[in-house]
Structures are given as structure tokens and as C-alpha cells.
Motif scaffolding. Sequence first.
Motif, short mmCIF file in Angstrom:
data_model
loop_
_atom_site.label_atom_id
_atom_site.label_comp_id
_atom_site.label_asym_id
_atom_site.label_seq_id
_atom_site.Cartn_x
_atom_site.Cartn_y
_atom_site.Cartn_z
N PRO A 32 0.83 -1.21 0.00
CA PRO A 32 0.00 0.00 0.00
C PRO A 32 0.86 1.26 0.00
O PRO A 32 1.87 1.33 0.71
N ASP A 33 0.46 2.24 -0.82
CA ASP A 33 1.22 3.49 -0.88
C ASP A 33 0.32 4.73 -0.92
O ASP A 33 0.80 5.84 -1.06
N GLY A 34 -0.99 4.53 -0.79
CA GLY A 34 -1.91 5.66 -0.81
C GLY A 34 -2.27 6.14 -2.20
O GLY A 34 -3.04 7.08 -2.35
N CYS A 35 -1.72 5.49 -3.23
CA CYS A 35 -1.90 5.94 -4.61
C CYS A 35 -2.90 5.06 -5.36
O CYS A 35 -3.29 4.00 -4.89
N MET A 36 -3.27 5.53 -6.55
CA MET A 36 -4.04 4.74 -7.51
C MET A 36 -3.27 4.76 -8.82
O MET A 36 -2.55 5.72 -9.11
N ASP A 37 -3.44 3.69 -9.63
CA ASP A 37 -2.69 3.56 -10.87
C ASP A 37 -3.60 3.25 -12.05
O ASP A 37 -4.59 2.53 -11.90
N LEU A 38 -3.22 3.78 -13.21
CA LEU A 38 -3.78 3.34 -14.48
C LEU A 38 -2.76 2.39 -15.09
O LEU A 38 -1.59 2.75 -15.26
N TRP A 64 4.35 -4.81 -17.76
CA TRP A 64 3.33 -3.84 -17.37
C TRP A 64 3.86 -2.43 -17.58
O TRP A 64 5.07 -2.18 -17.47
N ALA A 65 2.95 -1.52 -17.85
CA ALA A 65 3.25 -0.09 -17.82
C ALA A 65 2.17 0.56 -16.99
O ALA A 65 1.03 0.06 -16.90
N GLY A 66 2.51 1.68 -16.34
CA GLY A 66 1.52 2.33 -15.50
C GLY A 66 1.85 3.78 -15.24
O GLY A 66 2.98 4.24 -15.45
N ILE A 67 0.84 4.48 -14.81
CA ILE A 67 1.03 5.83 -14.27
C ILE A 67 0.38 5.86 -12.90
O ILE A 67 -0.79 5.47 -12.75
N ARG A 68 1.17 6.21 -11.90
CA ARG A 68 0.73 6.20 -10.51
C ARG A 68 0.35 7.63 -10.11
O ARG A 68 1.16 8.54 -10.21
N PHE A 69 -0.88 7.79 -9.66
CA PHE A 69 -1.39 9.11 -9.29
C PHE A 69 -1.20 9.35 -7.80
O PHE A 69 -1.46 8.47 -6.98
N ALA A 70 -0.77 10.52 -7.45
CA ALA A 70 -0.54 10.88 -6.05
C ALA A 70 -1.85 10.78 -5.27
O ALA A 70 -2.95 10.91 -5.84
N PRO A 71 -1.77 10.55 -3.96
CA PRO A 71 -2.99 10.43 -3.15
C PRO A 71 -3.94 11.61 -3.37
O PRO A 71 -3.54 12.77 -3.30
N THR A 177 -5.89 5.92 8.26
CA THR A 177 -5.31 4.84 7.46
C THR A 177 -4.30 5.39 6.46
O THR A 177 -3.21 4.82 6.28
N LEU A 178 -4.63 6.50 5.81
CA LEU A 178 -3.69 7.10 4.87
C LEU A 178 -2.39 7.49 5.58
O LEU A 178 -1.29 7.22 5.08
N GLY A 179 -2.52 8.10 6.75
CA GLY A 179 -1.33 8.48 7.50
C GLY A 179 -0.47 7.28 7.87
O GLY A 179 0.77 7.33 7.80
N ARG A 180 -1.12 6.19 8.22
CA ARG A 180 -0.39 4.96 8.57
C ARG A 180 0.33 4.39 7.35
O ARG A 180 1.49 3.96 7.44
N VAL A 181 -0.34 4.37 6.20
CA VAL A 181 0.27 3.88 4.97
C VAL A 181 1.48 4.73 4.58
O VAL A 181 2.55 4.20 4.24
N LEU A 182 1.32 6.04 4.63
CA LEU A 182 2.41 6.93 4.25
C LEU A 182 3.58 6.84 5.23
O LEU A 182 4.75 6.93 4.83
N ARG A 183 3.28 6.63 6.51
CA ARG A 183 4.35 6.46 7.50
C ARG A 183 5.15 5.19 7.22
O ARG A 183 6.39 5.19 7.31
N LEU A 184 4.45 4.12 6.86
CA LEU A 184 5.15 2.88 6.53
C LEU A 184 6.06 3.09 5.31
O LEU A 184 7.21 2.64 5.31
N GLN A 185 5.55 3.79 4.32
CA GLN A 185 6.38 4.04 3.13
C GLN A 185 7.60 4.88 3.47
O GLN A 185 8.70 4.65 2.93
N ARG A 186 7.44 5.86 4.38
CA ARG A 186 8.61 6.65 4.80
C ARG A 186 9.64 5.76 5.48
O ARG A 186 10.85 5.88 5.22
N ALA A 187 9.17 4.89 6.34
CA ALA A 187 10.08 4.01 7.08
C ALA A 187 10.82 3.08 6.13
O ALA A 187 12.04 2.88 6.26
N LEU A 188 10.12 2.50 5.17
CA LEU A 188 10.75 1.60 4.23
C LEU A 188 11.80 2.32 3.39
O LEU A 188 12.87 1.76 3.11
N ALA A 189 11.50 3.55 3.00
CA ALA A 189 12.47 4.33 2.23
C ALA A 189 13.73 4.60 3.06
O ALA A 189 14.86 4.55 2.54
#
Length: 231
Positions: A32-38, A64-71, A177-189
Amino acid sequence: MGDSYVERASRLDGATVWTLTVEPGTDHPVLPDGCMDLLWNGDRLLVAGPDTRTAPSTGTGGSWAGIRFAPGTAPALLGVPADELRDLRVPLAALWPGDRVRRLTERLAEAPGPAAALEDIALERAARTEPPDPVMRAVAACLEAGGSVAEAARSAGLGPRQLHRRSLTAFGYGPKTLGRVLRLQRALALVRSGLPYADAALAAGCADQAHLARDMRDLAGTTLTAYFGTP
């Protein structure tokens, strides 16, 4: 030969263009990253909704190809509330008129670079639709920077119930939930940059390493050591 993933910043504000080649029989978890993709898989267009858990891998491989849209930015482009697509992968034809999707599918099938063609499609769509809700983009920015839900609500001038309702439409789930997802992504980075787990947890906004471990288990369905392949 392993998976090949390449990404770059898009000309569409806040978006990311990417390509992925997965070897058959291998697992490529998408956290999970808070984003949506085409998405384009060589045959059809799909939309990946906002995830609350790691998306299952098909194991079939492919390109695959995609474009990921910001939250908070995809609902305006797609014309559908984010919570209707939570934890789903749906054909674009389920959201847009079939004849329009057929034309886009033919265009992508003939394109020498599907990722660039997807980006052009998103830019054309953005030029014809209302811009994303600036209030909710500001909420996402506050949470991404480590702000609390209360801080995000105050900065947006919204009460808790109104913030939650508008977050469902914009992000697919509530601000907590969004804050939790974004915090996890920060930690992983931060872990990828070389920080030990405990230091990354604190820098990302977790109370301690155990807090980060719980988020990893709940959202990613795995452990830090399993994900990073370290003992």
C-alpha cells in the motif's frame, strides 16, 4: 534474470510513470502506498484502486506499464470516488464508456512506448476534467510530511467527520489509514537508504521498532526481515 522496474516523474503533477517486467513464477508484492494507478498489461487497461494491504501477485509474469497518481488526485481524472475501488483491480471499461476504452486500447497496442502513451492519455484527460480537490491534496501533503490527523484537519479547516467523509472519496479510506500507509512508506524508504530498523521507525514517526513491525505486518502482511531479505 529477475524483475525489472523503472520509474520516472511524470509531466502530470505528482504522478509517476513506470514500467515493470516480472519473470513467470516470481512474486512481486505491491505494498500500500496511498496511490491509484492506471495500468496497461499489453492487452487491456486496468485501474488499481487504493490498497489497504499488499496486492496479491498473479505469478504469471509479463510486462506492465503504468502511471501512478498521487494520493487524492485520481478520482477527478477517473470520475469515480476512490473508496469504490479500494483493494480492487478493475477494467477501465467498467468505469468509462466501452467505445472510448476500445479506442484507447488500440492506441496503446500500437504505441512504441506504452508508458509514455499512458502519460499522454492522463494529461489529455486532466485537461478536460476539474482539478483534484486542493483541500484534500493539502491533507495528503500534511500526512505525508508526518503530520497528525488533527493537524491535517486544522490546516484544512475541516471537522473530523467532514474530513473522514471527504477522505473516503479522495483517498479510498480515512485519514488515519492514509497516515499509517504513508508512515510505513517513509520508514521503508529510510531502511533502503541504510538506516537500521529502529532508527528508521523513529525517523518515520513510529513510537519504536515494534510499532513499525506492527504496521508492516498489518499493511504488508510480512515482516521487515522477510521483505528486505535480511537475517
